[in-house]
Write a protein that holds these residues in place. Structure first.
Motif, short mmCIF file in Angstrom:
data_model
loop_
_atom_site.label_atom_id
_atom_site.label_comp_id
_atom_site.label_asym_id
_atom_site.label_seq_id
_atom_site.Cartn_x
_atom_site.Cartn_y
_atom_site.Cartn_z
N LEU A 189 39.61 37.60 29.43
CA LEU A 189 39.30 38.53 30.52
C LEU A 189 37.80 38.74 30.64
O LEU A 189 37.25 38.78 31.75
CB LEU A 189 40.01 39.86 30.27
CG LEU A 189 39.80 40.95 31.32
CD1 LEU A 189 40.34 40.51 32.68
CD2 LEU A 189 40.47 42.25 30.88
N ALA A 190 37.12 38.85 29.50
CA ALA A 190 35.66 39.03 29.51
C ALA A 190 34.96 37.84 30.14
O ALA A 190 34.01 37.99 30.92
CB ALA A 190 35.15 39.27 28.09
N VAL A 191 35.42 36.64 29.81
CA VAL A 191 34.83 35.43 30.38
C VAL A 191 35.04 35.39 31.89
O VAL A 191 34.12 35.09 32.66
CB VAL A 191 35.43 34.17 29.72
CG1 VAL A 191 34.95 32.90 30.44
CG2 VAL A 191 35.02 34.10 28.25
N VAL A 192 36.26 35.72 32.33
CA VAL A 192 36.58 35.67 33.76
C VAL A 192 35.79 36.73 34.52
O VAL A 192 35.17 36.45 35.55
CB VAL A 192 38.09 35.85 33.98
CG1 VAL A 192 38.41 36.00 35.47
CG2 VAL A 192 38.86 34.67 33.39
N VAL A 193 35.82 37.96 34.02
CA VAL A 193 35.14 39.06 34.72
C VAL A 193 33.64 38.81 34.82
O VAL A 193 33.01 39.10 35.84
CB VAL A 193 35.42 40.39 33.99
CG1 VAL A 193 34.51 41.50 34.50
CG2 VAL A 193 36.88 40.79 34.17
N SER A 194 33.05 38.26 33.75
CA SER A 194 31.60 38.03 33.74
C SER A 194 31.21 36.67 34.32
O SER A 194 30.03 36.32 34.32
CB SER A 194 31.07 38.14 32.31
OG SER A 194 31.56 37.06 31.51
N LYS A 195 32.22 35.89 34.77
CA LYS A 195 31.98 34.54 35.29
C LYS A 195 31.26 33.66 34.27
O LYS A 195 30.37 32.87 34.62
CB LYS A 195 31.20 34.61 36.60
CG LYS A 195 31.93 35.37 37.71
CD LYS A 195 31.13 35.41 38.99
CE LYS A 195 31.89 36.17 40.08
NZ LYS A 195 31.12 36.26 41.35
N GLY A 196 31.64 33.81 33.03
CA GLY A 196 31.11 32.97 31.97
C GLY A 196 29.78 33.42 31.39
O GLY A 196 29.30 32.82 30.43
N THR A 197 29.19 34.49 31.92
CA THR A 197 27.89 34.93 31.41
C THR A 197 28.01 35.91 30.25
O THR A 197 27.02 36.18 29.57
CB THR A 197 27.08 35.60 32.52
OG1 THR A 197 27.72 36.83 32.92
CG2 THR A 197 26.95 34.69 33.74
N LEU A 198 29.19 36.48 30.07
CA LEU A 198 29.41 37.53 29.07
C LEU A 198 28.43 38.69 29.26
O LEU A 198 27.99 39.31 28.29
CB LEU A 198 29.31 36.96 27.65
CG LEU A 198 30.29 35.85 27.30
CD1 LEU A 198 30.17 35.47 25.83
CD2 LEU A 198 31.72 36.23 27.64
N ALA A 199 28.10 38.95 30.51
CA ALA A 199 27.23 40.07 30.89
C ALA A 199 25.82 39.95 30.34
O ALA A 199 25.08 40.92 30.29
CB ALA A 199 27.85 41.40 30.46
N SER A 200 25.44 38.73 29.93
CA SER A 200 24.09 38.54 29.40
C SER A 200 23.08 38.52 30.54
O SER A 200 23.27 37.86 31.56
CB SER A 200 24.00 37.23 28.63
OG SER A 200 22.66 36.97 28.25
#
Length: 284
Positions: free
Chosen positions: A253-264
């Protein structure tokens, strides 16, 4: 030495971490010493201390202050504390009916006080003795540095491998023989996939809270103590399987929500320390 550390800060950290943490686990392995005590010693001396010392050598006081601010950042919103503490174990409980029907949820409803009497005290104990110091090293130092060059997702994969192999001594059981070591270390086939999703989830929590090491550490401790909520209602290794599945789904879910950026936000690389000649040292 400063020049070498500046070129290879992460490698230098890992050398220190492996040497000290592995040495700290030997009394547990061969003398039956208490695991939590020596895990705490390994985390403080092998992970937190090298993170600060290498930061001081490569970035000076400004770098140490920055790492200290990230370690002590606590104003991140109540919601993040709840998510970090409860998302993994409650996710595991919600998955339990897939295998066992409604019984685990019904049991939890009847014994919900375990949340206060068992889970949260154990989480706090794990946090202040081991996990906070672990994440000072893994999230605050290694992840933070690697993601400036490789991006958060690739950095999480690299951290996961180092994280899994650091724990090699904890997989062994005395007395050790060639056959027993092979048998015990076969657990790496399970540990490495788990470490990957685990570090992805922690990286997302760390980045999403503006680099709060504390939230990363609570997330870490939450998984370790999830059995306090799951095990009373789920028997056998299924409790750990459910916690792993919950972690994997949350990481996805974190990968999908952040579009692979992990909110970096791809922070700028740390300031380079000056060499004795006054020139900036090259970073590795």
């Amino acid at each position: 030495m400063r020049s070498f550390l500046s070129r290879r800060p992460v490698a230098s950290f890992l050398v220190a971490a492996y040497a000290i943490f592995w040495a700290s686990w030997m009394p547990v392995l061969f003398l039956g010493a208490p695991p939590r005590l020596f895990s705490a010693i390994g985390a403080v001396l092998g992970l937190a201390l090298p993170a600060f010392l290498i930061t001081a050598a490569t970035e000076g006081r400004a770098g140490v202050r920055d790492l200290g601010r990230r370690a002590l950042r606590w104003r991140v919103g109540t919601g993040w504390y709840l998510l970090a503490a409860l998302a993994i174990p409650l996710g595991a409980l919600l998955l339990a009916p897939i295998f066992l029907g409604p019984a685990p949820l019904q049991a939890f409803g009847q014994n919900w006080t375990l949340l206060v009497t068992a889970f949260l005290p154990q989480l706090v104990l794990a946090l202040v003795t081991v996990q906070f110091f672990e994440e000072l090293g893994w999230a605050g130092f290694v992840q933070h540095r690697l993601q400036t060059r490789h991006g958060a997702l690739k950095a999480s994969l690299l951290v996961a491998l180092a994280f899994a192999f650091l724990h090699l001594p904890t997989y062994l059981r005395a007395p050790i023989s060639g056959a027993s070591a092979v048998r015990d270390l076969a657990v790496l086939a399970i540990v490495i996939p788990f470490a990957i999703v685990f570090r992805i989830l922690i990286a997302y929590a760390y980045n999403r809270t503006a680099y709060a090491v504390l939230i990363a550490a609570i997330t870490h401790a939450s998984f370790n103590e999830a059995s306090e909520l799951i095990a009373p209602n789920v028997q056998g290794p299924l409790a750990q399987i459910l916690a792993f599945a919950s972690t994997a789904l949350l990481a996805l879910l974190a990968v999908v929500v952040s579009k692979g950026t992990l909110a970096s936000r791809r922070p700028s690389p740390p300031a380079r320390a000056a060499t004795p000649t006054g020139q900036p040292a090259l970073r590795g």
